[in-house]
Motif scaffolding. Sequence first.
Motif, PDB file in Angstrom:
ATOM      1  N   ASP A 154       0.816  -1.213   0.000  1.00  0.00           N
ATOM      2  CA  ASP A 154       0.000   0.000   0.000  1.00  0.00           C
ATOM      3  C   ASP A 154       0.853   1.268   0.000  1.00  0.00           C
ATOM      4  N   ARG A 155       2.091   1.137  -0.386  1.00  0.00           N
ATOM      5  CA  ARG A 155       3.021   2.269  -0.329  1.00  0.00           C
ATOM      6  C   ARG A 155       2.464   3.499  -1.047  1.00  0.00           C
ATOM      7  N   GLU A 156       1.705   3.301  -2.122  1.00  0.00           N
ATOM      8  CA  GLU A 156       1.209   4.445  -2.894  1.00  0.00           C
ATOM      9  C   GLU A 156       0.213   5.305  -2.110  1.00  0.00           C
ATOM     10  N   GLN A 157      -0.275   4.781  -0.981  1.00  0.00           N
ATOM     11  CA  GLN A 157      -1.182   5.568  -0.139  1.00  0.00           C
ATOM     12  C   GLN A 157      -0.453   6.624   0.686  1.00  0.00           C
ATOM     13  N   ASP A 158       0.856   6.503   0.784  1.00  0.00           N
ATOM     14  CA  ASP A 158       1.669   7.424   1.571  1.00  0.00           C
ATOM     15  C   ASP A 158       1.484   8.852   1.052  1.00  0.00           C
TER      16      ASP A 158
END
Length: 255
Positions: A154-158
């Motif tokens: 879910d890194r792109e939610q950062d």
Amino acid sequence: MSEWSSGEIYESYVGRWSRLVAAEFVAWLDQPNGQRWLDVGCGTGALTSTILRTADPASVLGVDPSAGFVEYARKTVTDERASFEVRSAAELPDGPYDAAVAGLVLNFIPERVEALRRMREIGSTVAVYVWDYSDGMELMRYFFDAMIEVRPQDREQDEGLRFAFCTAHGLEGLFSESGFTTVDLREIVVPTEFASFDDYWQPFLGGQGVAPAYLRALGESDQLALREAVRSRLPIEADGTIRLKAKAWAAKAVS
């Protein structure tokens, strides 16, 4: 509940810290008394109330696309010089205004260059501030660093990645692209102190904002895992107190 709808929950999550930044921001703008102000994306009225308290304006119009936020602002900001309307940044009034400002909202405006261009058309001074999501907004940074550890998929939610322009260089570039030739920039750092871990964590459960909305969408086991990962990273003192800092970047220009 939508991502942005409840003024009370937003205040407990980040609105209270925005008010600290707003005070330094308005002082930095150093506008004369008796000005007409436009507060774009006014939210719960944090910036509007600061302008009223410290800048002695003739009037302040706050606009926000969230009817819930506008309702909250109308209830809590009772100064007769203030008015509020439900409007998006794509529907700004004609003005003119002496100062057109936006606090903690530029990253949530899809067409942000167009919004700045419009603010430039109707405002003599245009100024904004945004959190430094990638580095200095510690209460969110601890959350997303733990998220990357627990759920790297879910890194792109950062928010540090999603809003990578929220830096001095990024703001300068947006203002330049919007037609401003000279931009002044300033870093604003304020303390964010929590009495306990629960005091820190509870606002994340309200669903208001990117991180709380993400947390709410997780299953219970992932929520618990993320909670403990955040707790293990935070600098919790012996008495339970958590002392963090929140950094924002501010930009201003004359049209």
